[in-house]
Structure formats: C-alpha cells, structure tokens
Scaffold this motif. Structure first.
Motif, mmCIF file in Angstrom:
data_model
loop_
_atom_site.group_PDB
_atom_site.id
_atom_site.type_symbol
_atom_site.label_atom_id
_atom_site.label_comp_id
_atom_site.label_asym_id
_atom_site.label_seq_id
_atom_site.Cartn_x
_atom_site.Cartn_y
_atom_site.Cartn_z
ATOM 1 N N ALA A 35 40.122 -92.432 44.253
ATOM 2 C CA ALA A 35 39.020 -91.483 43.942
ATOM 3 C C ALA A 35 38.089 -91.513 44.942
ATOM 4 O O ALA A 35 37.610 -90.319 45.538
ATOM 5 N N ALA A 36 38.168 -92.724 45.813
ATOM 6 C CA ALA A 36 37.020 -92.499 46.918
ATOM 7 C C ALA A 36 37.882 -92.292 48.214
ATOM 8 O O ALA A 36 36.960 -92.232 49.316
ATOM 9 N N CYS A 37 38.989 -92.174 48.424
ATOM 10 C CA CYS A 37 39.746 -91.873 49.557
ATOM 11 C C CYS A 37 39.802 -90.474 49.965
ATOM 12 O O CYS A 37 39.792 -89.688 49.126
ATOM 13 N N ASP A 38 39.441 -90.243 51.502
ATOM 14 C CA ASP A 38 39.434 -89.040 51.739
ATOM 15 C C ASP A 38 40.824 -88.634 52.231
ATOM 16 O O ASP A 38 41.161 -87.277 52.604
ATOM 17 N N ASP A 39 41.827 -89.430 52.537
ATOM 18 C CA ASP A 39 43.213 -89.135 52.881
ATOM 19 C C ASP A 39 43.900 -88.611 51.936
ATOM 20 O O ASP A 39 44.292 -89.569 50.714
ATOM 21 N N GLU A 40 44.451 -87.356 51.518
ATOM 22 C CA GLU A 40 45.008 -87.069 50.377
ATOM 23 C C GLU A 40 46.541 -87.905 50.304
ATOM 24 O O GLU A 40 46.695 -88.211 48.887
ATOM 25 N N ARG A 41 47.109 -87.979 51.165
ATOM 26 C CA ARG A 41 48.234 -88.842 51.049
ATOM 27 C C ARG A 41 48.195 -90.267 50.479
ATOM 28 O O ARG A 41 48.976 -90.804 49.576
ATOM 29 N N ARG A 42 47.080 -90.888 51.056
ATOM 30 C CA ARG A 42 46.857 -92.324 50.624
ATOM 31 C C ARG A 42 46.295 -92.155 49.265
ATOM 32 O O ARG A 42 46.895 -93.173 48.288
ATOM 33 N N ALA A 43 45.672 -91.069 48.783
ATOM 34 C CA ALA A 43 45.178 -91.081 47.485
ATOM 35 C C ALA A 43 46.296 -91.036 46.316
ATOM 36 O O ALA A 43 46.418 -91.841 45.452
ATOM 37 N N GLU A 44 47.287 -90.384 46.800
ATOM 38 C CA GLU A 44 48.532 -90.055 46.073
ATOM 39 C C GLU A 44 49.306 -91.256 45.975
ATOM 40 O O GLU A 44 49.596 -91.755 44.645
ATOM 41 N N PHE A 45 49.466 -91.880 46.835
ATOM 42 C CA PHE A 45 50.001 -93.065 46.917
ATOM 43 C C PHE A 45 49.423 -94.271 46.143
ATOM 44 O O PHE A 45 50.006 -94.796 45.412
ATOM 45 N N LEU A 46 48.211 -94.327 46.002
ATOM 46 C CA LEU A 46 47.477 -95.071 45.285
ATOM 47 C C LEU A 46 47.488 -94.872 43.816
ATOM 48 O O LEU A 46 47.748 -95.798 43.153
#
Length: 164
Positions: A35-46
């Motif tokens: 939720a706090a991540c600005d990187d869309e790919r990283r957020a989806e990975f998490l």
C-alpha cells in the motif's frame, strides 16, 4: 494503493483484527508495504506474495482486486472478485453455484460481510465494463441478501439505474 487494515500493528502480534477477519501479521506487513509502495510492479509482487502466504484470506483478495480496479484492469479485478466470492461463500457454508441463504445473521461475520461487499464491488466493476444487465443481476442478489443495505450498495444501484 488504498488498502485499509483496521486496528493493530503488524510487527506486534500473531494476527491483525479487521474488516476481513484476523490477518496474520506477516501477511499484513506485506499488504501494508504494498500500500505504501510507489513502484506498481513491486506492489503487485508484494500482494501476490501475501496471497501465497494467506491464499484464502479476504483481505488479500480485497487488496488484489482493489489493486487492479484502481489501475482500470477491470478483467483482472473481476477475476479476483470472483475468486474472493468463491472463498467467502465456501467459508460462509454455501456453494457458490447454489443460492446463498435468504439472509445472513447479525452481526455479519467476516465471510458473509466480505461476500456482500464483493457482490457490490463486482456489480460496480461490471458497470465500468459496460455490462449493466450482469451488474443488475448481482445487485438484485445483493438486495435479497442485504435488504437493509448494511454494506452501502445504494450508490452502485443509482449508477446502474442511470444506465438503464
């Protein structure tokens, strides 16, 4: 990302109580990081990692479908909504392909609450995909299950009525 977890500190306990039921702390930490991540790919990975950790938890389904919905990936959001509906129907004790109970008992437990919320979300997503007849069918089911509108489907009904 728009994920809201109720109460609790993911670093401080066994589970986090919330709207979708108790969430294991490790899974909550992943969702909060996403939720706090600005990187869309990283957020989806998490979020997908959270899904791997807690594959049938409603908060993870919610995060997955919100993630895709807010990015206007409506087909992916719809798939996760349907998966969440199946999981919550099973947890509530009725098969998804059979009629749900005429009414859920008060207070709403996590599974029925998530089922109703997901019906509302699915109807709205179908409206966004220009599929109003399907949306109205889900809204009719929601009206039967939640005649007092405990989950606030009125605005979605208004949008559906405006597309008639």
């Amino acid at each position: 990302m728009g994920l809201d977890l109720e109460d609790g500190d993911p670093a401080g306990g066994e589970s986090i109580p919330g709207y979708c039921g108790d969430l294991p702390a490790a899974t909550a930490a992943l969702l909060q990081e996403a939720a706090a991540c600005d990187d869309e790919r990283r957020a989806e990975f998490l979020i997908l990692r959270a899904h791997h950790q807690s594959p049938f938890h409603f908060a993870v389904y919610l995060a997955l479908y919100k993630f895709h919905f807010y990015r206007q990936h409506f087909e992916a959001a719809e798939q996760w909504m349907r998966a969440g509906l199946a999981a919550s129907a099973q947890a509530a004790g009725f098969p998804l392909d059979a009629p749900a109970p005429a009414r859920f008992a008060e207070p709403l437990a996590a599974a029925p609450r998530f089922y109703l919320f997901s019906l509302k979300a699915l109807a709205f997503t179908l409206l966004r995909q220009q599929r109003p007849e399907e949306a109205r069918a889900y809204l009719d089911q929601l009206q039967r299950l939640d005649p007092e509108d405990r989950i606030g489907a009125g605005p979605v009904r208004a949008v559906a009525a405006a597309t008639a």
